[in-house]
Write a protein that holds these residues in place. Structure first.
Motif, PDB file in Angstrom:
ATOM      1  N   ILE A 252       1.875   7.049  -1.492  1.00 29.53           N
ATOM      2  CA  ILE A 252       2.804   8.054  -2.027  1.00 29.53           C
ATOM      3  C   ILE A 252       2.185   8.769  -3.216  1.00 29.53           C
ATOM      4  CG2 ILE A 252       5.027   8.343  -3.226  1.00 29.53           C
ATOM      5  CD1 ILE A 252       6.069   6.075  -1.351  1.00 29.53           C
ATOM      6  N   ASN A 253       1.546   8.011  -4.102  1.00 32.90           N
ATOM      7  CA  ASN A 253       0.907   8.621  -5.268  1.00 32.90           C
ATOM      8  C   ASN A 253      -0.195   9.592  -4.861  1.00 32.90           C
ATOM      9  OD1 ASN A 253       2.504   7.450  -7.234  1.00 32.90           O
ATOM     10  ND2 ASN A 253       1.206   5.641  -7.395  1.00 32.90           N
ATOM     11  N   LYS A 254      -0.969   9.247  -3.834  1.00 32.66           N
ATOM     12  CA  LYS A 254      -2.016  10.151  -3.355  1.00 32.66           C
ATOM     13  C   LYS A 254      -1.431  11.461  -2.845  1.00 32.66           C
ATOM     14  CE  LYS A 254      -5.478   6.746  -2.057  1.00 32.66           C
ATOM     15  NZ  LYS A 254      -6.215   6.129  -0.934  1.00 32.66           N
ATOM     16  N   VAL A 255      -0.334  11.366  -2.105  1.00 34.14           N
ATOM     17  CA  VAL A 255       0.317  12.567  -1.570  1.00 34.14           C
ATOM     18  C   VAL A 255       0.853  13.422  -2.711  1.00 34.14           C
ATOM     19  CG1 VAL A 255       2.302  13.400  -0.246  1.00 34.14           C
ATOM     20  CG2 VAL A 255       0.878  11.542   0.666  1.00 34.14           C
ATOM     21  N   LEU A 256       1.476  12.786  -3.699  1.00 34.13           N
ATOM     22  CA  LEU A 256       2.038  13.525  -4.833  1.00 34.13           C
ATOM     23  C   LEU A 256       0.951  14.219  -5.649  1.00 34.13           C
ATOM     24  CD1 LEU A 256       4.806  11.043  -6.055  1.00 34.13           C
ATOM     25  CD2 LEU A 256       5.109  13.170  -4.768  1.00 34.13           C
ATOM     26  N   VAL A 257      -0.167  13.552  -5.856  1.00 33.28           N
ATOM     27  CA  VAL A 257      -1.265  14.139  -6.621  1.00 33.28           C
ATOM     28  C   VAL A 257      -1.896  15.298  -5.844  1.00 33.28           C
ATOM     29  CG1 VAL A 257      -3.595  13.691  -7.502  1.00 33.28           C
ATOM     30  CG2 VAL A 257      -1.764  12.055  -7.948  1.00 33.28           C
ATOM     31  N   THR A 258      -2.050  15.119  -4.538  1.00 31.59           N
ATOM     32  CA  THR A 258      -2.684  16.132  -3.689  1.00 31.59           C
ATOM     33  C   THR A 258      -1.780  17.361  -3.527  1.00 31.59           C
ATOM     34  OG1 THR A 258      -3.814  14.391  -2.466  1.00 31.59           O
ATOM     35  CG2 THR A 258      -3.732  16.555  -1.444  1.00 31.59           C
ATOM     36  N   HIS A 259      -0.474  17.122  -3.376  1.00 32.36           N
ATOM     37  CA  HIS A 259       0.438  18.213  -3.080  1.00 32.36           C
ATOM     38  C   HIS A 259       1.352  18.572  -4.262  1.00 32.36           C
ATOM     39  CE1 HIS A 259      -0.872  18.071   1.024  1.00 32.36           C
ATOM     40  NE2 HIS A 259      -0.506  16.811   1.131  1.00 32.36           N
ATOM     41  N   GLY A 260       1.174  17.891  -5.381  1.00 36.94           N
ATOM     42  CA  GLY A 260       2.070  18.112  -6.511  1.00 36.94           C
ATOM     43  C   GLY A 260       1.568  19.099  -7.455  1.00 36.94           C
TER      44      GLY A 260
ATOM     45  N   GLY B  39       0.787  -1.223   0.000  1.00 41.45           N
ATOM     46  CA  GLY B  39       0.000   0.000   0.000  1.00 41.45           C
ATOM     47  C   GLY B  39       0.823   1.279   0.000  1.00 41.45           C
ATOM     48  N   TRP B  40       2.146   1.156   0.150  1.00 44.42           N
ATOM     49  CA  TRP B  40       2.991   2.355   0.174  1.00 44.42           C
ATOM     50  C   TRP B  40       2.925   3.126  -1.138  1.00 44.42           C
ATOM     51  CZ3 TRP B  40       8.341   1.868   2.964  1.00 44.42           C
ATOM     52  CH2 TRP B  40       8.124   1.567   4.298  1.00 44.42           C
ATOM     53  N   ALA B  41       2.982   2.428  -2.271  1.00 52.26           N
ATOM     54  CA  ALA B  41       2.982   3.104  -3.573  1.00 52.26           C
ATOM     55  C   ALA B  41       1.712   3.930  -3.753  1.00 52.26           C
ATOM     56  CB  ALA B  41       3.135   2.092  -4.707  1.00 52.26           C
ATOM     57  N   GLU B  42       0.574   3.347  -3.384  1.00 52.52           N
ATOM     58  CA  GLU B  42      -0.691   4.069  -3.519  1.00 52.52           C
ATOM     59  C   GLU B  42      -0.710   5.306  -2.618  1.00 52.52           C
ATOM     60  OE1 GLU B  42      -0.542   0.774  -2.791  1.00 52.52           O
ATOM     61  OE2 GLU B  42      -1.210  -0.136  -4.653  1.00 52.52           O
TER      62      GLU B  42
END
Length: 63
Positions: free
Chosen positions: A55-63, A50-53
């Motif tokens: 990390i992707n959520k954080v990147l999309v939200t804060h990227g 579940g780490w990849a998912e």
């Protein structure tokens, strides 16, 4: 006490609910190992599942 039960051409293990609760096995994928002529049953340990998912959520939200 656990019992083997026939399931089609295979056999399954019927494990009492109290053992499942004590070992925290409910709904988990299990691994089996033969140890000293017996069977060791444990949950599959996937510490990074579940780490990849996440990390992707954080990147999309804060990227």
């Amino acid at each position: 006490m656990a019992y083997l039960v026939r399931i089609g051409n295979s056999q399954g293990i019927r494990i009492p609910k109290s053992f499942i609760e004590q070992a925290d096995l409910e709904g988990k994928e299990l691994k089996f190992e033969v140890v000293n002529g017996g069977l060791f049953i444990a949950p599959v340990n996937e510490p990074r599942k579940g780490w990849a998912e996440s990390i992707n959520k954080v990147l999309v939200t804060h990227g």
